[in-house]
Write a protein that holds these residues in place. Structure first.
Motif, mmCIF file in Angstrom:
data_model
loop_
_atom_site.group_PDB
_atom_site.id
_atom_site.type_symbol
_atom_site.label_atom_id
_atom_site.label_comp_id
_atom_site.label_asym_id
_atom_site.label_seq_id
_atom_site.Cartn_x
_atom_site.Cartn_y
_atom_site.Cartn_z
ATOM 1 N N VAL A 12 -11.620 -11.998 19.146
ATOM 2 C CA VAL A 12 -10.640 -12.161 19.650
ATOM 3 C C VAL A 12 -12.217 -12.205 20.389
ATOM 4 C CG1 VAL A 12 -10.253 -12.761 21.975
ATOM 5 C CG2 VAL A 12 -8.601 -11.842 20.091
ATOM 6 N N GLY A 13 -13.154 -11.491 20.565
ATOM 7 C CA GLY A 13 -14.047 -11.163 21.224
ATOM 8 C C GLY A 13 -15.177 -12.323 21.201
ATOM 9 N N ARG A 14 -15.845 -12.501 19.464
ATOM 10 C CA ARG A 14 -16.404 -13.265 18.900
ATOM 11 C C ARG A 14 -16.164 -14.329 19.392
ATOM 12 N NH1 ARG A 14 -15.596 -10.129 14.436
ATOM 13 N NH2 ARG A 14 -14.728 -11.885 13.732
ATOM 14 N N SER A 15 -14.631 -14.870 19.156
ATOM 15 C CA SER A 15 -14.624 -16.206 19.539
ATOM 16 C C SER A 15 -14.603 -16.034 21.299
ATOM 17 C CB SER A 15 -13.338 -16.000 18.721
ATOM 18 O OG SER A 15 -12.221 -15.998 20.486
ATOM 19 N N LEU A 16 -14.888 -15.509 22.396
ATOM 20 C CA LEU A 16 -14.558 -15.783 23.291
ATOM 21 C C LEU A 16 -15.736 -16.117 23.688
ATOM 22 C CD1 LEU A 16 -12.666 -12.692 25.267
ATOM 23 C CD2 LEU A 16 -12.333 -15.352 24.986
ATOM 24 N N LYS A 17 -17.150 -15.471 23.029
ATOM 25 C CA LYS A 17 -18.616 -15.783 23.315
ATOM 26 C C LYS A 17 -18.889 -17.315 23.194
ATOM 27 C CE LYS A 17 -22.728 -13.489 22.416
ATOM 28 N NZ LYS A 17 -23.765 -11.572 22.511
ATOM 29 N N ALA A 55 -15.896 -15.308 34.608
ATOM 30 C CA ALA A 55 -14.394 -14.680 34.333
ATOM 31 C C ALA A 55 -14.149 -15.362 33.339
ATOM 32 C CB ALA A 55 -13.965 -15.301 35.425
ATOM 33 N N TYR A 56 -14.412 -15.914 32.563
ATOM 34 C CA TYR A 56 -14.776 -16.725 31.155
ATOM 35 C C TYR A 56 -13.596 -15.893 30.609
ATOM 36 C CZ TYR A 56 -17.756 -14.059 28.221
ATOM 37 O OH TYR A 56 -18.825 -13.292 27.852
ATOM 38 N N GLN A 57 -14.062 -14.057 30.158
ATOM 39 C CA GLN A 57 -12.271 -13.365 29.530
ATOM 40 C C GLN A 57 -11.202 -13.755 29.837
ATOM 41 O OE1 GLN A 57 -14.027 -9.398 27.959
ATOM 42 N NE2 GLN A 57 -15.617 -10.467 26.798
ATOM 43 N N LEU A 58 -10.808 -13.444 30.918
ATOM 44 C CA LEU A 58 -9.355 -13.814 32.257
ATOM 45 C C LEU A 58 -9.313 -15.213 31.217
ATOM 46 C CD1 LEU A 58 -9.491 -11.158 34.404
ATOM 47 C CD2 LEU A 58 -9.374 -10.765 31.906
ATOM 48 N N LEU A 59 -9.873 -15.855 32.213
ATOM 49 C CA LEU A 59 -9.299 -17.455 31.840
ATOM 50 C C LEU A 59 -9.179 -17.807 30.746
ATOM 51 C CD1 LEU A 59 -12.123 -18.549 34.429
ATOM 52 C CD2 LEU A 59 -10.476 -18.325 35.280
ATOM 53 N N LEU A 60 -9.706 -17.133 29.380
ATOM 54 C CA LEU A 60 -9.236 -17.485 27.833
ATOM 55 C C LEU A 60 -7.989 -16.836 27.279
ATOM 56 C CD1 LEU A 60 -13.295 -18.153 26.761
ATOM 57 C CD2 LEU A 60 -11.371 -19.499 27.372
ATOM 58 N N THR A 61 -8.299 -15.876 28.382
ATOM 59 C CA THR A 61 -6.753 -14.918 26.837
ATOM 60 C C THR A 61 -5.548 -15.143 27.840
ATOM 61 O OG1 THR A 61 -8.237 -12.875 28.315
ATOM 62 C CG2 THR A 61 -8.724 -13.167 26.068
ATOM 63 N N PHE A 62 -5.893 -15.207 29.265
ATOM 64 C CA PHE A 62 -4.372 -15.078 30.091
ATOM 65 C C PHE A 62 -3.100 -15.591 29.712
ATOM 66 C CE2 PHE A 62 -5.135 -12.724 34.245
ATOM 67 C CZ PHE A 62 -5.850 -11.754 33.872
ATOM 68 N N SER A 63 -1.944 -16.072 29.658
ATOM 69 C CA SER A 63 -1.242 -16.589 29.118
ATOM 70 C C SER A 63 -1.412 -18.027 30.340
ATOM 71 C CB SER A 63 -0.221 -16.344 29.201
ATOM 72 O OG SER A 63 0.328 -15.337 30.763
ATOM 73 N N SER A 96 2.486 -8.939 36.913
ATOM 74 C CA SER A 96 2.831 -7.938 35.744
ATOM 75 C C SER A 96 1.700 -7.566 34.749
ATOM 76 C CB SER A 96 3.706 -8.891 35.358
ATOM 77 O OG SER A 96 3.442 -9.871 34.684
ATOM 78 N N VAL A 97 0.800 -8.475 35.198
ATOM 79 C CA VAL A 97 -0.612 -8.580 34.293
ATOM 80 C C VAL A 97 -1.777 -6.708 34.509
ATOM 81 C CG1 VAL A 97 -3.177 -8.706 33.390
ATOM 82 C CG2 VAL A 97 -0.881 -10.333 34.169
ATOM 83 N N VAL A 98 -1.540 -5.933 33.027
ATOM 84 C CA VAL A 98 -3.002 -4.617 33.454
ATOM 85 C C VAL A 98 -3.861 -5.687 32.907
ATOM 86 C CG1 VAL A 98 -3.617 -2.825 32.729
ATOM 87 C CG2 VAL A 98 -0.944 -3.382 32.803
ATOM 88 N N THR A 99 -4.447 -6.430 34.113
ATOM 89 C CA THR A 99 -5.700 -6.946 33.359
ATOM 90 C C THR A 99 -6.914 -6.123 32.364
ATOM 91 O OG1 THR A 99 -5.798 -7.390 35.605
ATOM 92 C CG2 THR A 99 -7.183 -8.713 34.450
ATOM 93 N N ALA A 100 -7.242 -4.768 32.837
ATOM 94 C CA ALA A 100 -8.312 -4.093 31.500
ATOM 95 C C ALA A 100 -7.521 -4.303 30.281
ATOM 96 C CB ALA A 100 -7.597 -3.034 32.021
ATOM 97 N N THR A 101 -6.330 -4.678 29.723
ATOM 98 C CA THR A 101 -6.048 -4.856 28.300
ATOM 99 C C THR A 101 -6.618 -6.788 28.219
ATOM 100 O OG1 THR A 101 -3.786 -5.743 29.262
ATOM 101 C CG2 THR A 101 -4.015 -3.349 28.872
ATOM 102 N N TYR A 102 -7.390 -7.142 28.630
ATOM 103 C CA TYR A 102 -7.833 -8.280 28.102
ATOM 104 C C TYR A 102 -9.314 -8.494 28.086
ATOM 105 C CZ TYR A 102 -2.682 -9.757 29.348
ATOM 106 O OH TYR A 102 -1.672 -10.899 29.118
ATOM 107 N N LEU A 103 -9.743 -7.281 28.284
ATOM 108 C CA LEU A 103 -11.625 -7.116 28.546
ATOM 109 C C LEU A 103 -10.899 -6.924 26.890
ATOM 110 C CD1 LEU A 103 -11.987 -4.972 30.917
ATOM 111 C CD2 LEU A 103 -11.981 -7.062 30.802
ATOM 112 N N HIS A 104 -12.956 -7.129 26.454
ATOM 113 C CA HIS A 104 -12.903 -7.596 25.040
ATOM 114 C C HIS A 104 -14.952 -6.792 24.979
ATOM 115 C CE1 HIS A 104 -9.457 -9.090 23.020
ATOM 116 N NE2 HIS A 104 -9.600 -9.632 24.354
#
Length: 599
Positions: free
Chosen positions: A116-121, A169-177, A99-107
């Motif tokens: 969110v992007g700043r915290s991911l770094k 893949a940290y962006q997705l690993l951190l933002t995916f449910s 169900s995930v549109v992965t592109a929407t989790y990119l920052h």
């Protein structure tokens, strides 16, 4: 005898078969390629490590529990374990992420307006430090067969790869449910812990006591074995998500990656994964997020079906549907006919500008200016380079017909006077959507094998199917439309003498609803075979989109036959016939599995 083979027969093969059956209709080319890629990497990376453990006596197998053939001293059953575990965990991750549109989790982490992007770094660096320590510290532990050797070997083997996957893949690993990350890790891990406990208790395999810490999670399950299965499943899930991350970058930014094949090459995937996050088009990501939010609220049937599509086709279909929903909301919810007319003119001006042969940035921004910010972010992404303009203008004509309901005077006939008027209206607001969707399907077709005659036939059938779905919509919404002063049942069908009797009028409306519903199913029956001539990569998604909506029609037809009222709540808005979420999922799955709905 042959206990290890029995472990597979009893415990690992059955869940793999179940997952295959469930996922088979949902598999895309990319899914299959990803699984094969993960299998190759898992087997190639694990063989040297596992062979070392066996030759140095960390792991041992009684001769009577294995069939006999070995590769680098690794029993065939053990090699099969690498494959079956990777397959099970990868399938579970794919299933839970459909169900995930992965592109929407990119920052874009350089964007100062994206907290969110700043915290991911920062969190990326913390993860890298932890994984670096897990990879390096075991090297300073005592070697040989000393206590802790097995744990050291696990960490040294898994740590560097986890560090690499985290970095990718940290962006997705951190933002995916958690259901997209921890769940596909922990479900197979817990299951394999139970299997491992049974095997260790039976002596199917054993760990030399001098190489382990002597700590048990529960009786017969050593801490090393628990960590091993946790690490291996984490590697598979992180590897799968890293692939999704790379593919999402390729799909999301056509200005950076002009052409992306159906199955991107490893070299192209590396380009995607190595693209600096500062180069991510944050406006495009936010527009796509807004489009998906609109669909989740306003078009649940297509929101469900969109998970079956893949790559840029899925993104462009979401943007097209979101455009239509935004237009419908702004025009339909306008407080006055004058304001609704104004919105139609704004959309017409936007299309004129977007399709102008000469791009004028200032004029384009001026055309966008009247729209709300979220609507602007969606409109600017409409893939006009892949869509013919005429159906979009026809859609606006349908909105103009809608507005005539609010302009009619006391002696003026309603806009939908005849069935021809109803056909014209449905063609404007729905047949056009079918044509536009199929235009995108053929634009994104990775094989381009369809001849022009078949294309024209399918596009025409798509328009007819759109009309059928609109008739379903009209039958469903008779009550809510009446509350807003609209009636799409042709006026000439009504017996004027029954207007004074509410009972007779309601009975007549029920007959007309059934008549329109019968027409919808007749159109559906006549055109559904054309779906089978669509390009294979998009066929299932179109089928699910159609069938999930036709299921609403089937529910209404059944209620008519049982004499029950049509205006009920089944998960939708009060007073509107709908289908519960899990029923829609079941309909989608059985449709893709090849089960045809009734006409």
């Amino acid at each position: 005898m042959y206990d290890y083979a029995q472990v597979h027969v009893k415990y690992t093969i059955p869940p793999a078969i179940v997952l295959t059956i469930v996922l088979a209709p949902l598999f895309t080319r990319r899914d299959i390629f990803k699984i094969c890629f993960l299998l190759v990497v898992a087997v190639a990376y694990t063989i040297p490590w596992d062979s070392y453990l066996i030759t140095t006596g960390v792991w041992t197998y009684p001769s009577d529990v294995i069939v006999g053939p070995t590769v680098f001293d690794i029993p065939a059953e053990e090699l099969f374990f690498f494959i079956i575990q990777t397959y099970i965990t990868a399938c579970l991750q794919i299933l839970l992420s459909k169900s995930v549109v992965t592109a929407t989790y990119l920052h874009n982490e350089a964007d100062g307006q994206d907290p969110v992007g700043r915290s991911l770094k920062k969190r990326k660096r913390v993860g890298q430090v932890i994984l670096s320590l897990c990879s390096i510290l075991p090297l300073f532990m005592r070697g040989g067969h000393a206590t802790g050797t097995y744990m050291k070997l696990i960490l040294v083997w898994a740590g560097p790869v986890l560090f690499m996957l985290w970095t990718f893949a940290y962006q997705l690993l951190l933002t995916f449910s958690w259901s997209k990350t921890w769940l596909p890790i922990m479900l197979p891990t817990l299951y394999l812990w139970v299997i491992d406990t049974l095997a260790l208790r039976r002596g199917t395999w054993c760990i030399e006591s001098g190489t382990k810490l002597g700590i048990q999670v529960w009786p017969h399950l050593d801490i090393e074995e628990a960590v091993f299965f946790l690490m291996t499943n984490t590697l598979v899930v992180c590897g799968s998500i890293a692939y999704d991350n790379a593919a999402a970058v390729l799909d999301a930014f056509p200005s950076t990656f002009a052409v992306v094949p159906g199955i991107p090459s490893p070299a192209l995937l590396l380009k995607g994964i190595f693209l600096s996050t500062s180069k991510y088009d944050i406006a495009r990501i936010r527009g796509l997020q807004n489009a998906l939010e609109v669909l989740a609220r306003k078009s649940r049937s297509f929101y469900l079906a969109s998970g079956v599509f893949a790559g840029r086709l899925r993104i462009d279909l979401i943007l097209l549907y979101a455009f239509c929903r935004v237009a419908d909301d702004l025009i339909d919810d306008a407080p006055s006919a004058e304001e609704a007319d104004s919105w139609v003119k704004h959309f017409s001006n936007f299309l004129d500008t977007a399709y102008s042969p000469k791009y004028d940035r200032a004029r384009f921004e001026q055309a966008l200016a009247p729209f709300p910010a979220k609507a602007q972010s969606i409109l600017v992404l409409l893939p006009t380079d892949k869509l013919p303009p005429q159906p979009l203008y026809s859609l606006l004509d349908g909105f103009r017909m809608d507005q005539r309901f609010f302009r009619k005077g006391p002696n003026q006939d309603p806009p939908i006077q005849t069935f021809a008027d109803l056909e014209r209206y449905a063609s404007c607001v729905a047949a056009t959507i079918g044509e536009l969707c199929l235009s995108l399907v053929y634009q994104h077709d990775p094989d381009h094998l369809t001849d022009e005659t078949t294309k024209q036939k399918c596009v025409a059938a798509g328009g007819e199917m759109g009309r059928a779905l609109q008739y379903i919509n009209i039958v469903r919404d008779v009550t809510t439309d009446a509350q807003s002063g609209r009636c799409y049942i042709p006026n000439e069908w009504f017996n004027k003498s029954s207007a004074s009797s509410p009972v007779k009028h309601n009975e007549e409306v029920a007959r007309h609803r059934k008549r329109i519903l019968d027409i919808a199913f007749a159109i559906y029956a006549e055109n559904r075979d054309a779906i089978e001539e669509l390009p294979r990569y998009a066929r299932d998604g179109i089928r699910v989109a159609v069938e999930s909506y036709m299921e609403i029609g089937r529910v209404m037809r059944d209620r008519m036959q049982e004499g029950k009222p049509l205006d009920f709540t089944g998960g939708g808005k009060k007073g509107r016939a709908s289908v519960p979420k899990w029923t829609r999922i079941w309909v989608g799955w059985r449709t893709m599995a090849g089960w045809r709905g009734s006409a």
